[in-house]
Design a protein around this motif. Sequence first.
Motif, PDB file in Angstrom:
ATOM      1  N   SER A  23       1.800   0.994   4.008  1.00 60.06           N
ATOM      2  CA  SER A  23       0.997   1.492   2.855  1.00 60.06           C
ATOM      3  C   SER A  23      -0.320   2.091   2.522  1.00 60.06           C
ATOM      4  N   LEU A  24       0.013   2.889   1.734  1.00 61.65           N
ATOM      5  CA  LEU A  24      -1.228   3.800   1.653  1.00 61.65           C
ATOM      6  C   LEU A  24      -2.112   3.259   0.097  1.00 61.65           C
ATOM      7  N   SER A  25      -3.770   3.703   0.665  1.00 59.34           N
ATOM      8  CA  SER A  25      -4.687   3.410   0.287  1.00 59.34           C
ATOM      9  C   SER A  25      -5.345   4.673  -0.447  1.00 59.34           C
ATOM     10  N   VAL A  26      -5.307   5.525  -1.769  1.00 63.49           N
ATOM     11  CA  VAL A  26      -5.741   6.407  -1.870  1.00 63.49           C
ATOM     12  C   VAL A  26      -7.053   6.627  -2.495  1.00 63.49           C
ATOM     13  N   VAL A  27      -7.687   7.449  -1.789  1.00 62.54           N
ATOM     14  CA  VAL A  27      -9.262   7.479  -2.093  1.00 62.54           C
ATOM     15  C   VAL A  27      -9.681   8.750  -2.548  1.00 62.54           C
ATOM     16  N   THR A  28      -9.095   9.557  -2.902  1.00 59.56           N
ATOM     17  CA  THR A  28      -8.951  10.983  -3.184  1.00 59.56           C
ATOM     18  C   THR A  28      -9.260  11.216  -4.791  1.00 59.56           C
ATOM     19  N   PRO A  29      -9.970  12.616  -5.015  1.00 54.90           N
ATOM     20  CA  PRO A  29      -9.941  12.572  -6.188  1.00 54.90           C
ATOM     21  C   PRO A  29      -8.428  13.480  -6.311  1.00 54.90           C
ATOM     22  N   PRO A  30      -8.876  13.345  -8.190  1.00 53.32           N
ATOM     23  CA  PRO A  30      -6.557  13.358  -8.822  1.00 53.32           C
ATOM     24  C   PRO A  30      -6.407  14.172  -8.051  1.00 53.32           C
TER      25      PRO A  30
END
Length: 154
Positions: free
Chosen positions: A74-81
């Motif tokens: 499972s991937l948590s995404v903490v990047t700009p759109p």
Amino acid sequence: MQSAARLFFTSTHYSVAGASSVPSKFGHRIFAWYLSQNLPAIPLNPTCSSITVRRNEFETVASPSLLKDPKNTSLSVVTPPSVTAKLLREAKSAGVKAVWLQPGSFGQEEMQYARKAFPGAAIGGFDDGTVGGEGWCVLVDGETYMSGNKDGKL
């Protein structure tokens, strides 16, 4: 969202896209949260070969396609759109199980794509049960759903 959050925590591996060594950044805080929960987490960051969190160094992977077991990750995404859009396509192609789009990591287009590409396995926004003022965030909502509590309450 609640069922997607529960599904997210059935993975055997986790990754944080946008993981960072900088303590003030959410990528650092979210990666540290996984460590504090004793969850096996891999930092995903194409701009550096490793990050340091809690005085420990962790090797990064540059892309979801380089994860050892994406079908169970499972991937948590903490990047700009703008980065999130490409990242979601790569995660889908690699076979990533579920995605959690942290507040600030997406716009309407990225959220719509995530819901289509990861049906029943995409978390983000304000729908259905978050207690966070900025939307679904693993730092706020994660522990509730990680525990497997069916009603989403502690």
